[in-house]
Write a protein that holds these residues in place. Structure first.
Motif, PDB file in Angstrom:
ATOM      1  N   ASP A  31       0.843  -1.189   0.000  1.00  0.00           N
ATOM      2  CA  ASP A  31       0.000   0.000   0.000  1.00  0.00           C
ATOM      3  C   ASP A  31       0.884   1.246   0.000  1.00  0.00           C
ATOM      4  N   PRO A  32       1.345   1.682  -1.193  1.00  0.00           N
ATOM      5  CA  PRO A  32       2.271   2.817  -1.271  1.00  0.00           C
ATOM      6  C   PRO A  32       1.748   4.089  -0.612  1.00  0.00           C
ATOM      7  N   LYS A  33       0.436   4.350  -0.723  1.00  0.00           N
ATOM      8  CA  LYS A  33      -0.119   5.565  -0.118  1.00  0.00           C
ATOM      9  C   LYS A  33      -0.032   5.519   1.401  1.00  0.00           C
ATOM     10  N   GLU A  38       6.673   6.997  -2.728  1.00  0.00           N
ATOM     11  CA  GLU A  38       6.602   7.552  -4.077  1.00  0.00           C
ATOM     12  C   GLU A  38       8.008   7.541  -4.682  1.00  0.00           C
ATOM     13  N   PRO A  39       8.374   6.451  -5.340  1.00  0.00           N
ATOM     14  CA  PRO A  39       9.736   6.328  -5.881  1.00  0.00           C
ATOM     15  C   PRO A  39      10.154   7.455  -6.811  1.00  0.00           C
TER      16      PRO A  39
END
Length: 182
Positions: A31-33, A38-39
């Protein structure tokens, strides 16, 4: 601070390798958020570090001298990603390209210099980084004392090795140019 330039350069090189290098595909979270992962933003921020510190010639040399993580292909991958996703302005991309060229030139000079010096005597080699010491000091934990006069000996040794290499190159060039019959 000159004492940390090599370490900072190694850190940003290592991180760039992690972000855009061969192992970058392993940089995934479920879950990036949730983790604010944020790569592309991270890459942009590291490019800021390079661009800001790139005004220092010592930093340029330190990046190029980083034998573990300095890889020109990482910088090329970063350029490709920045351009492909329009992450940075054209002006920033041009500045980064110029910086990459400076790293390349510094690496070529460092490689030549390393070849000129030949094998480093054990007493001049940093036991942790396995590089030529520039300013030997007392290690804080072991309290191992390194003679401050060792610095002058290292400087003298480097100058002698460079002079020998320079003379050898001059001799080789003169021999190539010798076209006399006889």
């Amino acid at each position: 601070m000159p004492e940390i330039v090599d370490r900072v350069a190694a850190m940003v090189d290592y991180t760039l390798d992690t972000i855009v290098g061969p192992k970058s595909k392993n940089l995934k979270v479920k879950d990036p958020k949730k983790y604010a992962f944020e790569p592309k933003t991270l890459l942009s921020e590291f490019i800021d570090i390079y661009l800001n510190l790139g005004v220092s010639e010592r930093f340029i040399e330190a990046v190029a001298r980083d034998g573990r993580s300095y890889k020109p292909e990482n910088f090329n991958n970063a350029s490709r990603i920045l351009s492909r996703f329009s992450i940075r302005s054209n002006e920033d991309l041009a500045a980064f390209e110029a910086l990459k060229e400076r790293f390349k030139i510094a690496k070529e000079i460092d490689d030549q210099d390393e070849g000129d010096l030949g094998e480093i005597p054990d007493e001049f080699e940093d036991p942790i980084l396995a590089t030529l010491m520039e300013d030997p000091v007392i290690l804080p934990i072991s309290q191992q004392t390194v003679d401050r006069n060792l610095k002058e000996r290292i400087i003298k040794w480097k100058a002698e090795k460079r002079e020998q290499a320079k003379n050898a190159r001059a001799t080789a060039t003169a021999e190539k140019m010798d076209v006399t019959e006889g």
